[in-house]
Design a protein around this motif. Structure first.
Motif, short mmCIF file in Angstrom:
data_model
loop_
_atom_site.label_atom_id
_atom_site.label_comp_id
_atom_site.label_asym_id
_atom_site.label_seq_id
_atom_site.Cartn_x
_atom_site.Cartn_y
_atom_site.Cartn_z
N TRP A 63 4.39 10.42 -6.08
CA TRP A 63 5.73 10.95 -6.36
C TRP A 63 6.17 10.75 -7.80
CZ3 TRP A 63 7.52 14.44 -3.23
CH2 TRP A 63 7.01 14.49 -1.93
N HIS A 64 5.72 9.72 -8.45
CA HIS A 64 6.09 9.57 -9.86
C HIS A 64 5.42 10.63 -10.73
CE1 HIS A 64 7.48 5.13 -9.36
NE2 HIS A 64 8.18 5.98 -8.65
N ARG A 65 4.21 11.03 -10.34
CA ARG A 65 3.56 12.14 -11.04
C ARG A 65 4.26 13.45 -10.77
NH1 ARG A 65 -2.33 10.00 -10.15
NH2 ARG A 65 -2.53 8.81 -12.05
N LEU A 66 4.66 13.65 -9.52
CA LEU A 66 5.35 14.90 -9.19
C LEU A 66 6.71 14.99 -9.86
CD1 LEU A 66 4.59 15.36 -5.37
CD2 LEU A 66 3.41 16.36 -7.33
N ALA A 67 7.33 13.87 -10.09
CA ALA A 67 8.66 13.87 -10.72
C ALA A 67 8.65 14.41 -12.13
CB ALA A 67 9.24 12.46 -10.72
N ASP A 69 7.79 23.74 -9.53
CA ASP A 69 6.51 23.08 -9.24
C ASP A 69 6.71 21.83 -8.38
OD1 ASP A 69 5.17 25.01 -10.65
OD2 ASP A 69 4.98 23.82 -12.48
N PHE A 70 7.79 21.10 -8.66
CA PHE A 70 8.07 19.91 -7.85
C PHE A 70 8.32 20.28 -6.39
CE2 PHE A 70 11.06 17.02 -5.81
CZ PHE A 70 10.35 15.83 -5.90
N SER A 119 0.82 -1.21 0.00
CA SER A 119 0.00 0.00 0.00
C SER A 119 0.85 1.26 0.00
CB SER A 119 -0.94 0.01 1.21
OG SER A 119 -1.80 -1.10 1.17
N VAL A 120 1.90 1.25 0.81
CA VAL A 120 2.81 2.40 0.84
C VAL A 120 3.46 2.59 -0.53
CG1 VAL A 120 5.00 3.26 1.78
CG2 VAL A 120 3.26 2.35 3.32
N ASN A 121 3.96 1.50 -1.10
CA ASN A 121 4.62 1.60 -2.40
C ASN A 121 3.68 2.06 -3.50
OD1 ASN A 121 7.02 0.79 -1.26
ND2 ASN A 121 6.79 -1.34 -1.86
N LYS A 122 2.44 1.58 -3.46
CA LYS A 122 1.45 1.97 -4.48
C LYS A 122 1.13 3.45 -4.38
CE LYS A 122 -1.60 1.02 -7.68
NZ LYS A 122 -1.19 0.73 -9.02
N LEU A 159 4.22 7.56 5.37
CA LEU A 159 5.35 7.05 4.59
C LEU A 159 5.24 7.41 3.11
CD1 LEU A 159 5.83 3.56 6.23
CD2 LEU A 159 7.44 5.46 6.27
N ALA A 160 4.06 7.20 2.53
CA ALA A 160 3.90 7.52 1.12
C ALA A 160 3.94 9.02 0.87
CB ALA A 160 2.59 6.94 0.59
N GLY A 161 3.59 9.79 1.89
CA GLY A 161 3.62 11.23 1.77
C GLY A 161 5.00 11.83 1.88
#
Length: 180
Positions: free
Chosen positions: A44-48, A54-55, A35-38, A116-118
């Motif tokens: 974060w992959h979108r923010l990258a 903006d990032f 769940s954390v990884n998902k 964690l995901a945040g």
């Protein structure tokens, strides 16, 4: 269920229960990690893909909002789920005879994923130990094991959860013997 457990010889019952606690702990540890990884990947992959300014702004917003949400969840909904997890499970082991509420496990699960995901700078080991020990304590309760005999479940679950989180079964057993 309790009568069924009492019919099983003690020499078989204890290892079977320990295996059940380990299985439930492993499942919650894996569910937590996935769940954390998902969620991390979604955010974060979108923010990258953003430009640098903006990032920086978006990552600051994500870290802030996820930390606030996680903090509010753990302090307002279930304060016994707040903190790293290991001291809280240790307190439940000694003070509450190993009993941990299911709501505390659920709140730690959701709050830990958000934190964690945040992007919060904490590890998954403490929350995993708490959730695994707490879930095992609840499994023991669902099986009809009395409140005063849930320490074994909490300790077994904590060891299995730590082993699943860091892939070190023998170190996890040593850790539980030393810490809890």
């Amino acid at each position: 269920m309790r009568r069924f457990l009492e019919k099983i010889p003690e020499r078989i019952r204890l290892p079977a229960l320990t295996a059940l606690y380990g299985l439930s702990s492993g499942l919650i540890a894996v569910a937590f990690m996935l769940s954390v990884n998902k969620l991390f990947g979604l955010v974060w992959h979108r923010l990258a893909s953003l430009n640098t300014v903006d990032f920086v702004l978006a990552s600051f917003a994500v870290i802030t909002l996820s930390s606030i949400a996680s903090g509010l969840l753990m302090t307002k909904v279930r304060p016994d789920a707040a903190g790293s997890g290991i001291p809280q499970l240790k307190a439940a082991y000694w003070k509450d005879l190993g009993a941990v509420s299911f709501l505390a496990v659920l709140v730690k699960f959701i709050g830990g994923i958000l934190a964690l995901a945040g992007g919060a700078s904490l590890g998954r080991e403490g929350p995993t130990v708490f959730m695994a020990g707490g879930l095992s304590s609840n499994v023991a309760g669902w099986l009809g094991i009395p409140y005063r005999r849930r320490r074994h479940a909490a300790a077994s679950g904590a060891a299995a959860g730590l082993a699943a989180a860091v892939n070190t079964p023998l170190a996890a057993i040593s850790f539980v013997l030393e810490e809890i």
